[in-house]
Motif scaffolding. Structure first.
Motif, PDB file in Angstrom:
ATOM      1  N   VAL A   6      36.944 -21.652 -13.313  1.00  0.00           N
ATOM      2  CA  VAL A   6      37.878 -21.293 -11.788  1.00  0.00           C
ATOM      3  C   VAL A   6      38.359 -20.181 -11.399  1.00  0.00           C
ATOM      4  O   VAL A   6      38.900 -19.556 -10.857  1.00  0.00           O
ATOM      5  CB  VAL A   6      39.099 -22.252 -11.999  1.00  0.00           C
ATOM      6  N   LEU A   7      38.802 -18.922 -12.808  1.00  0.00           N
ATOM      7  CA  LEU A   7      39.249 -18.317 -12.775  1.00  0.00           C
ATOM      8  C   LEU A   7      38.116 -16.236 -12.041  1.00  0.00           C
ATOM      9  O   LEU A   7      38.816 -15.299 -12.048  1.00  0.00           O
ATOM     10  CB  LEU A   7      39.997 -17.469 -14.199  1.00  0.00           C
ATOM     11  N   ILE A   8      36.962 -17.067 -12.175  1.00  0.00           N
ATOM     12  CA  ILE A   8      35.938 -16.145 -12.011  1.00  0.00           C
ATOM     13  C   ILE A   8      36.046 -15.850 -10.462  1.00  0.00           C
ATOM     14  O   ILE A   8      36.060 -14.268  -9.869  1.00  0.00           O
ATOM     15  CB  ILE A   8      34.245 -15.998 -12.115  1.00  0.00           C
ATOM     16  N   ALA A   9      35.687 -16.893  -9.550  1.00  0.00           N
ATOM     17  CA  ALA A   9      35.366 -16.570  -7.982  1.00  0.00           C
ATOM     18  C   ALA A   9      36.552 -15.833  -7.915  1.00  0.00           C
ATOM     19  O   ALA A   9      35.993 -15.191  -6.567  1.00  0.00           O
ATOM     20  CB  ALA A   9      35.335 -17.725  -7.174  1.00  0.00           C
ATOM     21  N   PRO A  10      37.439 -15.843  -7.947  1.00  0.00           N
ATOM     22  CA  PRO A  10      39.212 -15.268  -7.326  1.00  0.00           C
ATOM     23  C   PRO A  10      38.978 -14.052  -7.048  1.00  0.00           C
ATOM     24  O   PRO A  10      39.087 -13.312  -5.886  1.00  0.00           O
ATOM     25  CB  PRO A  10      40.234 -16.094  -7.321  1.00  0.00           C
ATOM     26  N   GLY A 219      39.940 -23.582 -25.166  1.00  0.00           N
ATOM     27  CA  GLY A 219      38.175 -23.545 -25.316  1.00  0.00           C
ATOM     28  C   GLY A 219      38.158 -22.153 -24.577  1.00  0.00           C
ATOM     29  O   GLY A 219      38.378 -22.590 -22.895  1.00  0.00           O
ATOM     30  N   VAL A 220      37.930 -21.109 -24.589  1.00  0.00           N
ATOM     31  CA  VAL A 220      38.190 -19.664 -23.913  1.00  0.00           C
ATOM     32  C   VAL A 220      36.601 -19.802 -23.370  1.00  0.00           C
ATOM     33  O   VAL A 220      35.824 -19.665 -23.933  1.00  0.00           O
ATOM     34  CB  VAL A 220      38.778 -18.601 -23.984  1.00  0.00           C
ATOM     35  N   MET A 221      36.771 -19.528 -21.983  1.00  0.00           N
ATOM     36  CA  MET A 221      35.480 -19.043 -21.005  1.00  0.00           C
ATOM     37  C   MET A 221      35.605 -17.681 -20.924  1.00  0.00           C
ATOM     38  O   MET A 221      35.913 -17.012 -20.147  1.00  0.00           O
ATOM     39  CB  MET A 221      34.648 -20.108 -20.090  1.00  0.00           C
ATOM     40  N   HIS A 222      33.919 -17.138 -21.671  1.00  0.00           N
ATOM     41  CA  HIS A 222      34.118 -15.711 -21.037  1.00  0.00           C
ATOM     42  C   HIS A 222      31.854 -15.784 -20.484  1.00  0.00           C
ATOM     43  O   HIS A 222      31.176 -16.648 -20.893  1.00  0.00           O
ATOM     44  CB  HIS A 222      33.523 -14.512 -22.424  1.00  0.00           C
ATOM     45  N   SER A 406      39.447  -7.907 -17.402  1.00  0.00           N
ATOM     46  CA  SER A 406      37.893  -8.252 -18.344  1.00  0.00           C
ATOM     47  C   SER A 406      38.780  -9.826 -19.050  1.00  0.00           C
ATOM     48  O   SER A 406      38.442 -10.999 -20.008  1.00  0.00           O
ATOM     49  CB  SER A 406      38.089  -7.569 -19.179  1.00  0.00           C
ATOM     50  N   ALA A 407      39.660 -10.646 -18.002  1.00  0.00           N
ATOM     51  CA  ALA A 407      40.167 -11.892 -18.416  1.00  0.00           C
ATOM     52  C   ALA A 407      38.910 -12.820 -18.158  1.00  0.00           C
ATOM     53  O   ALA A 407      38.712 -12.694 -17.944  1.00  0.00           O
ATOM     54  CB  ALA A 407      41.011 -12.047 -17.417  1.00  0.00           C
ATOM     55  N   PHE A 408      39.215 -14.089 -18.804  1.00  0.00           N
ATOM     56  CA  PHE A 408      38.448 -15.096 -19.428  1.00  0.00           C
ATOM     57  C   PHE A 408      38.623 -15.518 -17.672  1.00  0.00           C
ATOM     58  O   PHE A 408      38.950 -15.586 -16.652  1.00  0.00           O
ATOM     59  CB  PHE A 408      38.887 -15.797 -20.774  1.00  0.00           C
ATOM     60  N   GLY A 409      37.133 -16.656 -17.930  1.00  0.00           N
ATOM     61  CA  GLY A 409      37.455 -17.365 -16.728  1.00  0.00           C
ATOM     62  C   GLY A 409      37.756 -18.885 -16.930  1.00  0.00           C
ATOM     63  O   GLY A 409      38.151 -20.045 -15.728  1.00  0.00           O
ATOM     64  N   GLY A 410      39.004 -19.179 -17.897  1.00  0.00           N
ATOM     65  CA  GLY A 410      40.267 -20.361 -17.844  1.00  0.00           C
ATOM     66  C   GLY A 410      39.327 -20.647 -18.962  1.00  0.00           C
ATOM     67  O   GLY A 410      38.671 -20.525 -19.680  1.00  0.00           O
ATOM     68  N   TYR A 411      40.210 -22.185 -19.287  1.00  0.00           N
ATOM     69  CA  TYR A 411      39.907 -22.766 -20.984  1.00  0.00           C
ATOM     70  C   TYR A 411      38.862 -23.805 -20.348  1.00  0.00           C
ATOM     71  O   TYR A 411      39.564 -24.490 -19.353  1.00  0.00           O
ATOM     72  CB  TYR A 411      41.558 -23.157 -21.446  1.00  0.00           C
ATOM     73  N   LEU A 412      38.000 -24.452 -21.182  1.00  0.00           N
ATOM     74  CA  LEU A 412      37.408 -25.146 -20.724  1.00  0.00           C
ATOM     75  C   LEU A 412      37.907 -26.237 -20.432  1.00  0.00           C
ATOM     76  O   LEU A 412      38.392 -27.483 -21.430  1.00  0.00           O
ATOM     77  CB  LEU A 412      36.337 -25.544 -21.729  1.00  0.00           C
ATOM     78  N   HIS A 413      38.005 -27.373 -19.178  1.00  0.00           N
ATOM     79  CA  HIS A 413      38.189 -28.648 -19.557  1.00  0.00           C
ATOM     80  C   HIS A 413      39.890 -28.847 -19.413  1.00  0.00           C
ATOM     81  O   HIS A 413      40.410 -29.681 -19.955  1.00  0.00           O
ATOM     82  CB  HIS A 413      37.670 -29.743 -19.954  1.00  0.00           C
ATOM     83  N   SER A 415      41.672 -26.060 -17.108  1.00  0.00           N
ATOM     84  CA  SER A 415      42.361 -25.800 -16.695  1.00  0.00           C
ATOM     85  C   SER A 415      43.528 -25.580 -16.485  1.00  0.00           C
ATOM     86  O   SER A 415      44.449 -24.110 -15.520  1.00  0.00           O
ATOM     87  CB  SER A 415      41.363 -25.738 -15.334  1.00  0.00           C
ATOM     88  N   LYS A 416      44.758 -26.638 -16.321  1.00  0.00           N
ATOM     89  CA  LYS A 416      45.849 -26.626 -15.921  1.00  0.00           C
ATOM     90  C   LYS A 416      46.687 -25.668 -17.508  1.00  0.00           C
ATOM     91  O   LYS A 416      48.263 -25.270 -17.153  1.00  0.00           O
ATOM     92  CB  LYS A 416      46.270 -27.911 -16.038  1.00  0.00           C
ATOM     93  N   LEU A 417      45.840 -25.951 -18.287  1.00  0.00           N
ATOM     94  CA  LEU A 417      46.741 -24.529 -19.488  1.00  0.00           C
ATOM     95  C   LEU A 417      46.518 -22.949 -19.384  1.00  0.00           C
ATOM     96  O   LEU A 417      47.066 -22.580 -19.681  1.00  0.00           O
ATOM     97  CB  LEU A 417      46.597 -25.094 -20.209  1.00  0.00           C
ATOM     98  N   ASN A 418      46.015 -22.584 -17.768  1.00  0.00           N
ATOM     99  CA  ASN A 418      45.095 -21.297 -17.884  1.00  0.00           C
ATOM    100  C   ASN A 418      46.262 -20.342 -17.593  1.00  0.00           C
ATOM    101  O   ASN A 418      45.981 -19.168 -18.296  1.00  0.00           O
ATOM    102  CB  ASN A 418      44.692 -21.080 -16.733  1.00  0.00           C
ATOM    103  N   ALA A 419      47.414 -20.846 -17.212  1.00  0.00           N
ATOM    104  CA  ALA A 419      48.898 -19.865 -17.117  1.00  0.00           C
ATOM    105  C   ALA A 419      48.455 -18.627 -16.470  1.00  0.00           C
ATOM    106  O   ALA A 419      48.528 -17.133 -16.534  1.00  0.00           O
ATOM    107  CB  ALA A 419      48.928 -19.458 -18.887  1.00  0.00           C
TER     108      ALA A 419
END
Length: 554
Positions: A6-10, A219-222, A406-413, A415-419
């Motif tokens: 969820v952190l990619i599109a914005p 799980g860090v998504m890149h 270069s920040a990640f796209g979020g933590y897999l499943h 997202s409340k922990l994306n900080a």
């Protein structure tokens, strides 16, 4: 698998407009290498146990990537499926990632130290379809371990084994028989398989688990865009180009090895040299024989290499730069390494979530390598704030926030922990201060993780297990300093009334729960009670202070 990056599109529009995201994938980079320098040596991978070195030109690497990709497709792997891999730095690691990228699959690198406990969570959480392991590595039978996990992994369809043989011939489930042996790329449908599902630059391409403080890995998504947004400026700041030879002895299942040992050489049209087991004498030979110019590793590697060069009086004239990350660099080590090896020592700090964040510069005084952790890369901002989120002045220690292209796209499943706030600032969980030139110094960690030789120890998980020991009433894990590894773990425990506990018993207990050996505490302190706040929270700073005093007095 559905990926919630969820952190990619914005931030996409701004990242493209600023030129931070390059809109290219590793497929584009490899294809460009084949077009521009097909017969250039791309990869040399050495296995320390038998001394063999496997080499690929860019043309050969692309052909093998295509072959493995079609083989994965034959195993049922499709776009957005996860392929997990628990290999050391062998050529099969690099080629499997390139193969996954050909068909839009996501590679999930796993450290070879993980055992049943860690793997059962990670493989289920990622819904991995294929797992690739060595038959044997450092005396451990990975195939047997995977057989034991069996039905606990409902999504896993295949286990491919590197080194699996029967009577001297590849076994039916060997990597060679399933993936790298048959010329799959020549079959009639190969071209269609290799082109129909190629990923875009915003598709998740890497899933990498990091140990945190929540009691389970995240799980860090890149994507290609986030990874290349770091690799390109990193290489520029380090003055790296197609003439460089990059040694990677740090595990490629860490972001260090993956980004700068696997991906970066391809992006540069340079050459990667892999070493699977860290042996400083072998590394010294490799640097000399392969003409290595650059390497990146934790501080312990620099310590060992400098000592070996000194002991053997063997120079390494081609090696220009040694970038250290994962632990602070002691000042005397920089001085010794500069004198012994003759290389520039660069200090860096980063995270799985975004790769390298800060680096010292090549023209900086040597002192900055051991008094700071560097300044931000292009496209990266840092901020130090207090508990009220107010920016702090130079020299004041507070919470470190990072905003990075270069920040990640979020933590897999998770997202409340994306900080990450609405403005893109990520709370690192670390404490730091800034100097007048904008260089940072990490001064502590608010997240409860110990870094042992560059490897994060999941403190909460180990503590939870200790609480299950029948002789332990309370437990806390804290770090204590170690000259070689940076930190080691100490268990502070309170025994139950009438019970006795010692370190061998703790080691045996944790190993019985299949905990990785590197996560097991190496020191024990037995107390009548843990120091706590009025609210009952353990005061770990008091434990650390007492431990340091105890070590200093002995």
């Amino acid at each position: 698998m559905e990926f919630d990056a969820v952190l990619i599109a914005p931030r996409r529009a701004e990242s493209i407009a600023c030129g931070w995201w390059h809109e290219r994938t590793i497929n584009d980079e490899l294809d460009a290498c084949v077009a521009g320098c097909p017969d250039k040596l791309a990869l040399s991978a050495t296995r320390v146990d038998d001394g063999t070195t496997t080499r690929f030109t860019y043309r050969e690497m692309a052909t093998m990537a295509d072959r493995i990709a079609v083989g994965l497709s034959r195993l049922g792997v499709a776009r957005h499926d996860v392929v997990s891999l628990q290999l050391p730095n062998w050529w099969q690691f690099t080629l499997t990632y390139l193969a996954c990228s050909r068909i839009g699959a996501v590679l999930n690198p796993l450290m070879h130290i993980f055992r049943e406990r860690e793997l059962s969570f990670m493989l289920n959480h990622s819904r991995s379809k294929v797992m690739i392991v060595p038959k044997l590595f450092r005396g451990f039978d990975f195939e047997q371990m995977m057989s034991g996990l069996g039905s606990s992994l409902p999504h896993l369809r295949h286990v491919a084994v590197v080194g699996g043989e029967t009577d001297g011939r590849p076994s039916a489930n060997s990597f060679e028989a399933l993936l790298s042996g048959p010329p799959w790329e020549l079959e009639a449908d190969a071209r269609e398989i290799l082109t129909r599902d190629r990923p875009g630059p915003d598709d998740v391409t890497q899933l990498l688990y990091t140990s945190g403080t929540t009691g389970e890995p995240k799980g860090v998504m890149h994507t290609a865009n986030t990874l290349l947004a770091n690799i390109v400026p990193y290489a520029a700041v380090m003055h790296l180009n197609a003439d460089d030879v990059v040694l990677m002895a740090s595990p490629m299942a860490h972001q260090t090895g993956f980004m700068y040992g696997l991906m970066m050489p391809i992006v540069l049209r340079a050459r990667a040299v892999l070493q699977d087991v860290w042996q400083p004498a072998k590394a010294l030979d490799t640097v000399r024989n392969e003409g290595v110019t650059f390497t990146m590793a934790s501080t312990v590697f620099l310590t060992d290499l400098a000592a070996t060069v000194t002991e053997t009086r063997t120079p390494v004239p081609t090696l220009r730069t040694f970038l250290c990350a994962g632990a602070p660099i002691p000042g005397p080590l920089v001085e010794h390494a500069r004198k012994a090896i003759g290389v520039k020592i660069v200090s860096a700090w980063g995270m799985t979530e975004m790769g390298a964040v800060t680096l010292t510069q090549l023209d900086d005084d040597d002192e900055r390598s051991f008094t700071t952790d560097g300044c931000p890369l292009p496209g990266v901002e840092v901020r130090v704030i207090d508990d009220a989120d107010t920016p702090l002045p130079v020299g004041a220690t507070g919470r470190l926030l990072v905003r990075s292209c270069s920040a990640f796209g979020g933590y897999l499943h998770r997202s409340k922990l994306n900080a990450t706030d609405a403005d893109g600032w990520f709370d690192t969980g670390d404490l730091a201060y800034l100097d007048a030139r904008g260089y940072i110094r990490i001064s502590g960690r608010s997240k409860d993780v110990i870094i042992r030789g560059g490897e994060n120890i999941p403190v909460v998980e180990i503590e939870a297990l200790l609480y299950r020991h029948p002789a332990i009433a309370a437990a806390a894990i804290v770090a204590y300093p170690d000259e070689r590894l940076g930190e080691r773990a100490c268990a502070a425990v309170v025994p139950r009334p009438g019970e006795h506990i010692d370190l061998p018993a703790i080691v045996q207990f944790l190993k019985s729960h299949k905990v990785a050996a590197q996560y097991v505490p190496e020191r024990l302190v037995v107390l009548d009670a843990l120091p706590v706040t009025p609210s009952g929270k353990v005061q770990k700073f008091r434990l650390r202070d007492a431990l340091r005093e105890d070590i200093a007095s002995n």
